[in-house]
Motif scaffolding. Structure first.
Motif, PDB file in Angstrom:
ATOM      1  N   PRO A 264       0.848  -1.201   0.000  1.00 60.47           N
ATOM      2  CA  PRO A 264       0.000   0.000   0.000  1.00 60.47           C
ATOM      3  C   PRO A 264       0.881   1.248   0.000  1.00 60.47           C
ATOM      4  N   LEU A 265       0.392   2.295  -0.643  1.00 63.85           N
ATOM      5  CA  LEU A 265       1.162   3.539  -0.727  1.00 63.85           C
ATOM      6  C   LEU A 265       1.135   4.277   0.599  1.00 63.85           C
ATOM      7  N   GLU A 266       2.281   4.828   0.950  1.00 64.00           N
ATOM      8  CA  GLU A 266       2.419   5.608   2.170  1.00 64.00           C
ATOM      9  C   GLU A 266       3.186   6.888   1.858  1.00 64.00           C
ATOM     10  N   PRO A 267       3.004   7.941   2.681  1.00 67.86           N
ATOM     11  CA  PRO A 267       3.828   9.151   2.481  1.00 67.86           C
ATOM     12  C   PRO A 267       5.313   8.819   2.595  1.00 67.86           C
ATOM     13  N   LEU A 268       6.112   9.454   1.738  1.00 60.49           N
ATOM     14  CA  LEU A 268       7.558   9.202   1.712  1.00 60.49           C
ATOM     15  C   LEU A 268       8.310  10.421   2.228  1.00 60.49           C
ATOM     16  N   HIS A 269       9.302  10.177   3.054  1.00 56.27           N
ATOM     17  CA  HIS A 269      10.147  11.272   3.529  1.00 56.27           C
ATOM     18  C   HIS A 269      11.137  11.629   2.433  1.00 56.27           C
ATOM     19  N   LEU A 270      11.027  12.827   1.866  1.00 52.66           N
ATOM     20  CA  LEU A 270      11.850  13.228   0.727  1.00 52.66           C
ATOM     21  C   LEU A 270      13.124  13.946   1.145  1.00 52.66           C
ATOM     22  N   GLY A 271      13.100  14.620   2.281  1.00 57.61           N
ATOM     23  CA  GLY A 271      14.284  15.369   2.702  1.00 57.61           C
ATOM     24  C   GLY A 271      13.936  16.346   3.815  1.00 57.61           C
ATOM     25  N   SER A 272      14.939  17.075   4.252  1.00 55.98           N
ATOM     26  CA  SER A 272      14.754  18.000   5.369  1.00 55.98           C
ATOM     27  C   SER A 272      15.493  19.307   5.113  1.00 55.98           C
ATOM     28  N   ALA A 273      14.984  20.374   5.720  1.00 56.29           N
ATOM     29  CA  ALA A 273      15.641  21.687   5.708  1.00 56.29           C
ATOM     30  C   ALA A 273      15.798  22.150   7.145  1.00 56.29           C
ATOM     31  N   HIS A 274      16.828  22.972   7.378  1.00 61.36           N
ATOM     32  CA  HIS A 274      17.115  23.457   8.725  1.00 61.36           C
ATOM     33  C   HIS A 274      16.909  24.973   8.782  1.00 61.36           C
ATOM     34  N   LEU A 275      16.040  25.410   9.676  1.00 61.35           N
ATOM     35  CA  LEU A 275      15.793  26.826   9.913  1.00 61.35           C
ATOM     36  C   LEU A 275      16.283  27.134  11.325  1.00 61.35           C
ATOM     37  N   TRP A 276      17.448  27.790  11.419  1.00 60.23           N
ATOM     38  CA  TRP A 276      18.077  28.031  12.719  1.00 60.23           C
ATOM     39  C   TRP A 276      17.302  29.083  13.503  1.00 60.23           C
ATOM     40  N   LEU A 277      17.230  28.879  14.810  1.00 60.05           N
ATOM     41  CA  LEU A 277      16.306  29.635  15.660  1.00 60.05           C
ATOM     42  C   LEU A 277      16.968  30.739  16.486  1.00 60.05           C
ATOM     43  N   GLN A 278      18.277  31.054  16.258  1.00 59.78           N
ATOM     44  CA  GLN A 278      18.932  32.058  17.100  1.00 59.78           C
ATOM     45  C   GLN A 278      18.211  33.403  17.073  1.00 59.78           C
ATOM     46  N   SER A 279      17.674  33.745  15.906  1.00 60.28           N
ATOM     47  CA  SER A 279      17.053  35.072  15.787  1.00 60.28           C
ATOM     48  C   SER A 279      15.891  35.236  16.750  1.00 60.28           C
ATOM     49  N   VAL A 280      15.187  34.132  17.069  1.00 62.19           N
ATOM     50  CA  VAL A 280      14.053  34.231  17.995  1.00 62.19           C
ATOM     51  C   VAL A 280      14.545  34.612  19.387  1.00 62.19           C
ATOM     52  N   ALA A 281      15.724  34.103  19.772  1.00 62.71           N
ATOM     53  CA  ALA A 281      16.268  34.424  21.097  1.00 62.71           C
ATOM     54  C   ALA A 281      16.591  35.908  21.225  1.00 62.71           C
ATOM     55  N   PHE A 282      16.897  36.589  20.110  1.00 63.73           N
ATOM     56  CA  PHE A 282      17.175  38.030  20.106  1.00 63.73           C
ATOM     57  C   PHE A 282      15.944  38.845  19.716  1.00 63.73           C
ATOM     58  N   ARG A 283      14.827  38.156  19.452  1.00 65.64           N
ATOM     59  CA  ARG A 283      13.580  38.775  18.972  1.00 65.64           C
ATOM     60  C   ARG A 283      13.841  39.567  17.686  1.00 65.64           C
ATOM     61  N   ILE A 284      14.644  38.967  16.804  1.00 66.89           N
ATOM     62  CA  ILE A 284      14.926  39.552  15.495  1.00 66.89           C
ATOM     63  C   ILE A 284      14.124  38.777  14.452  1.00 66.89           C
ATOM     64  N   PRO A 285      13.311  39.413  13.636  1.00 70.36           N
ATOM     65  CA  PRO A 285      12.583  38.688  12.588  1.00 70.36           C
ATOM     66  C   PRO A 285      13.553  38.151  11.534  1.00 70.36           C
ATOM     67  N   LEU A 286      13.214  36.997  10.997  1.00 71.04           N
ATOM     68  CA  LEU A 286      14.080  36.342  10.015  1.00 71.04           C
ATOM     69  C   LEU A 286      13.241  35.924   8.822  1.00 71.04           C
ATOM     70  N   GLU A 287      13.717  36.254   7.646  1.00 73.47           N
ATOM     71  CA  GLU A 287      13.093  35.786   6.401  1.00 73.47           C
ATOM     72  C   GLU A 287      14.191  35.083   5.605  1.00 73.47           C
TER      73      GLU A 287
END
Length: 1026
Positions: free
Chosen positions: A695-718
């Motif tokens: 039976p078909l199941e969702p496949l894990h294709l890959g991952s991306a990393h979004l680093w969270l340091q900016s949240v600790a400084f309350r700096i917005p990140l795009e």
């Protein structure tokens, strides 16, 4: 070192011995570390990933054969020093084999079991190599020495499990007799009067076993070898017969799937061998529990053929020894630990051995009387005219069985021996002819995963042309079997002392790892792979053989050569992961050897799919090769198999364990098809029983990393982050945002940026994760009927959250926003934000597969529908709220105190009036001081804002620098690159490196300049702000 336990005759408990072998070539090349130590009869094993984790086991006998040995002039491995710890073949026999022999001569049944993973030294201990003879040949030699030294007439019989006649498709049947227990019907008994004849029978059995494995497309390491030596002693004066059965069992490889790759399969266990080992383990566990006094309802002897045949050896009428063999290498830790646990249970089993003696003449009379009764019953059934076919057949079978027993008892030994002489002469002539041909002609010999079965089959290439393939109807044909072998597969040519091979169109021929399609001349010790995985070593003319060691060209050598031809070898794998090739990581080595082991199985699965017209392709992949966790640490590598439907483009990912199980099920389906023939009408398998489908199941294709340091400084990140697949491929680009916000979700401004993140401790923190768009989806480019979802998990969220499914779009707009809240920020959350990334997982959907759903169980929400993280601080906050009602009563008491203080304050006002004149005189000084305070309070926010702005600029610029660093890490030359290609690669790499260094330098310089400007302004006004 050999440590002996209690003598065999003292008790009938199963005796367990453990032997540790030396490193093999593969482990030496890999720089493996020994994780096993031995003291007295204790053996300890250390977890290579956690050296503090060590397990110790105690057994009856332990043998250290790992080190401290040398080879003498006769080729025997002996201890380097007299009395050294090395245990050689002789010492193992004296402890184990001699006890087996002594018990057999006394009339007891005796059993010797060898257990361990493939390549752990089972066959070396049981059979041996060259002059280093193992337990079986040494036991046979000592047996016949004992026979010749006795005056009474003794008889010895070898029961060979492989008949010379054509075998039935289902194999020989195992039956049960009230007196004999389980036995194999139709076995061929061959009388022997010397150990040499026993060895020749074993060679014949090995040859037949090798041929059968090739015909059945079976893997030899997944088969059991059972040799039964039957010793019958007739004491003519006492009219007593003693009969002993010596069971010598080399069990199949006990490979244990690594925990990271194991999973349940919807289909049954894929092979009877796996099932038999599992059943054997269940039997041992049940018997061990019984020995400990536990109540055991059922012992599953009947669940497999193996346990039926070994019933007397385990808990029955036998004196039994088990030798468990181990690899000491760190890369085999899990398999070795599993073997030790297995042996630990086995040593608790208690048997009930008795001397097997019976009056010979009385037995004959009893059988004749029973036959007479059977004949009367048969005649009565015939007279009454009843239709009792089944009962009649059973009676006739019993009658025939009893007559054979009578004939066997009454037939003289000499007559048996004369009947076997013709077979001996034929076998001797065949062996002599083969040896003569080896000294005259070039030939190819088989290479098998089981070293004992390598070199058994030899095909001689005499002068002229010889067709090789399935066809055997020509006098100049070399007949072979195997997956992917055609009727006429290739043509060997032996002309003017030059041998060449020419593949037939459409056939698969590989020479030294390289696929060939036209005539190629062969050199001595060239490696041939015909079809899917039929492997041969070419042996040239006698004049070309210079005495080199052929043993290095083993099965692993063939598979490593094939992998290297595909661009996969340990050096490149280590370089990809940043390890030194000479000191590779043990986990990488485990993955490499798993890859090598599965390569031929994947090739065979593809061939079966092609011949059965299943329309699926299998491909090996390394799971997590380029993947890391939220801290950036590499994930544990593992092997997976990508299964693709050629027509529908549907994809499945199978773990190693699942694929191996399915492979054996595929073999069953394929074998049924082969036995039925091409024209046979066979109903197609239901889809839910088809091993090629899932039976078909969702496949894990890959991952991306979004680093969270900016949240600790309350700096917005795009930021645009790259989704990297398991093997380092770019799967997509994600446009993301991290937005610090108010409880109502409004973005914070620059004035809210923090210089020191510790200011957040104990305070509320809100931020939003925004997933704007996913661009360049490779998964959807390959087939437009696919979809994707993004999954993520923040800090202590118990379950991952998923975006809605997006279908049929290469660049879907996600527009997904989730707000997270920490009611009182803890140090744990702050450390997480400063050192971790948010791992965004890309999941692939296919038509027919279910979508991933966010599980909200265990999640707490604020009134603004924000997800609460940092549960510890949240619980503290709720505790504070619950305590608010208690504080309200205290507040009323404080109001009363306040009234009293007001009265006191009125009295103090009078006293203050007298001081008013003094205050007026000092007013000018106070005004000046107030001006300085106002300027100071206005300067600090200004400096803080400038610092925050500088940090924000630096952080955003470092984001692009980090992306450039990732591109540098993934930038590798093409496998097919020539010299010009390498030069272009070096130029590109130099440009990328220069660009990276310039960006990094510019970021640091800008930060230095901004900080210096702020410090300069501070120093200019040092008198005001110190």
């Amino acid at each position: 070192m050999r440590v002996r336990g209690i003598e065999m005759a003292s008790k009938d408990c199963v005796k367990v011995a453990v032997r540790v072998r030396p490193f093999n070539k593969r482990e030496r090349d890999a720089g493996s570390r020994c994780v096993i130590s031995m003291t007295s009869n204790n053996i300890s094993i250390q977890d290579p990933r956690n050296p503090q984790n060590s397990r110790t086991f105690t057994f009856n006998c332990t043998y250290w054969s790992h080190s401290g040995f040398s080879r003498n002039k006769d080729g025997l491995f002996v201890p380097e020093e007299a009395g050294g710890r090395y245990a050689d073949q002789t010492s193992v026999f004296l402890d184990l084999g001699q006890g087996i022999l002594d018990n057999a001569l006394q009339g007891y049944n005796a059993t010797l079991l060898a257990y361990g993973q493939t390549g752990s030294g089972k066959s070396y201990s049981m059979v041996g190599y060259g002059p280093n003879k193992g337990l079986i040949p040494t036991l046979c030699e000592r047996l016949f020495q004992s026979i010749r030294s006795m005056q009474d007439s003794r008889q010895c019989q070898v029961v060979d499990l492989l008949s010379k006649s054509n075998r039935s498709a289902g194999g020989l049947r195992v039956r049960e007799d009230q007196q004999r227990g389980f036995y194999v019907e139709g076995l061929r008994r061959v009388p022997c009067d010397s150990a040499v004849q026993v060895e020749q029978l074993m060679e014949q059995g090995t040859r037949t076993r090798t041929t059968a494995a090739t015909h059945m497309n079976a893997n030899s390491s997944r088969s059991h070898m059972l040799i039964i030596v039957q010793l019958k002693q007739i004491f003519s004066k006492e009219c007593i017969t003693k009969q002993s059965n010596i069971f010598l069992v080399d069990l199949a490889g006990s490979e244990r799937q690594r925990s990271s790759g194991s999973e349940a399969d919807r289909l049954k266990e894929g092979t009877a061998i796996n099932l038999s080992l599992t059943t054997l383990g269940n039997v041992i566990s049940a018997l061990a529990d019984m020995a400990l006094g536990k109540k055991v309802v059922h012992i599953p002897y009947r669940d497999s053929v193996l346990t039926k045949l070994l019933q007397s050896a385990l808990g029955g009428n036998s004196r039994t020894v088990m030798i468990a063999t181990l690899s000491p290498a760190d890369i085999c830790y899990e398999e070795s630990l599993s073997t030790l646990r297995y042996a630990e249970r086995a040593k608790r089993i208690q048997n009930k051995a008795v001397v097997n003696e019976s009056p010979t003449e009385r037995l004959v009379k009893e059988l004749k009387a029973e036959n007479a009764k059977l004949l009367v019953r048969l005649s009565r059934l015939g007279q009454e005219g009843r239709k009792a076919d089944d009962e009649t057949k059973e009676l006739r079978r019993l009658l025939t069985h009893n007559e054979l027993q009578i004939r066997a008892i009454q037939t003289l030994w000499e007559q048996h021996l004369q009947e076997a002489l013709k077979d001996w002469e034929t076998q001797y002539a065949t062996i002599t002819q083969e040896r003569r041909m080896m000294q005259m002609h070039p030939y190819i010999m088989n290479i098998n995963e089981d070293a004992q079965l390598s070199g058994v089959v030899k095909l001689f290439i005499q002068e002229g042309e010889w067709d090789i393939g399935l066809a055997d109807n020509s006098p100049r044909a070399l007949s072979i079997r195997g997956l992917g072998i055609q009727e006429k597969h290739a043509v060997f040519s032996n002309q003017q002392r030059r041998v060449s091979i020419t593949p037939v169109s459409g056939s698969k021929v590989i020479v030294n790892g390289v696929s060939v399609s036209k005539r190629i001349e062969l050199q001595h010790l060239d490696r041939l792979v015909l079809g899917s995985n039929t492997t041969y070593l070419f042996i040239g003319f006698p004049s070309d053989r210079s005495g080199e060691d052929w043993s290095r060209y083993d099965y692993d050598y063939f598979q490593s050569e094939l992998a290297e031809a595909e661009g996969f070898h340990i050096q490149s794998l280590c370089e990809d992961q940043g390890h030194r090739p000479h000191h590779p990581d043990p986990s990488l080595l485990a993955v490499f050897y798993d890859y090598i082991k599965l390569m031929p199985m994947v090739t065979e699965a593809n061939q079966m799919s092609k011949e059965l017209k299943k329309g699926v392709e299998f491909k090996l992949e390394i799971k997590n090769l380029a993947m890391s966790d939220s801290k950036g640490h590499d994930l544990e590598k593992d092997i997976a198999v990508r299964v693709t439907s050629v027509e529908s483009k549907q994809v499945w990912m199978w773990s190693k364990a699942k694929f191996v199980n399915r492979k054996f099920l595929m073999e069953e389906v394929y074998q049924q098809q082969v036995e039925g023939g091409e024209g046979a009408d066979r109903a197609p398998l239901p889809r839910d029983r088809d091993p090629f489908w899932d039976p078909l199941e969702p496949l894990h294709l890959g991952s991306a990393h979004l680093w969270l340091q900016s949240v600790a400084f309350r700096i917005p990140l795009e930021e645009q982050v790259e989704v990297v697949g398991p093997e380092g491929t770019e799967e997509a680009i994600l446009q993301t945002q991290l937005v610090p916000c108010s409880p109502m979700g409004l973005p914070l401004g620059e004035d809210d940026i923090l210089i020191d993140p510790s200011e957040l401790l104990g305070k509320r923190l809100d931020f939003q994760l925004v997933l704007d768009q996913c661009c360049g989806l490779r998964w959807v480019k390959e087939a437009r009927n696919r979809g994707v979802q993004i999954g993520f998990r923040v800090f202590d969220c118990p379950q991952p959250l998923y975006t809605p499914a997006m279908w049929h779009n290469v660049n879907p707009l996600l527009d997904h926003r989730v707000q997270f809240t920490a009611l009182k920020t803890s140090q744990e959350l702050l450390s997480y934000l400063q050192s971790n990334a948010l791992v965004l997982e890309l999941w692939g959907l296919q038509e027919g597969s279910s979508e991933l759903i966010s599980c909200m169980d265990g999640l707490k929400m604020t009134q603004e529908d924000s997800i609460i993280i940092d549960k510890i601080s949240a619980s503290e906050h709720s505790t504070a709220e619950n305590g608010g009602s208690d504080l309200s009563s205290s507040l009323r008491a404080l109001h009363q105190d306040l009234e009293q203080l007001r009265n006191v304050n009125a009295a103090l006002r009078k006293e203050n009036s007298t001081l008013r004149e003094q205050l007026n005189s000092a007013r000018n000084g106070v005004e000046n001081n107030r001006g300085r305070q106002e300027r100071r309070s206005s300067l600090r926010p200004s400096c803080d804002a400038e610092f925050a702005k500088a940090l924000k600029v630096f952080y955003h610029s470092m984001t692009s620098v980090r992306g450039q660093l990732q591109r540098l890490r993934r930038h590798k030359p093409s496998e097919e690159a020539d010299l010009l290609g390498f030069r272009l690669f070096v130029d590109e790499h130099t440009y990328l490196l220069k660009d990276f260094s310039e960006q990094l330098e510019q970021c640091v310089t800008t930060l230095k300049q901004d900080v210096a400007a702020v410090v300069r302004r501070k120093r200019e006004k040092s008198g005001i702000w110190s």
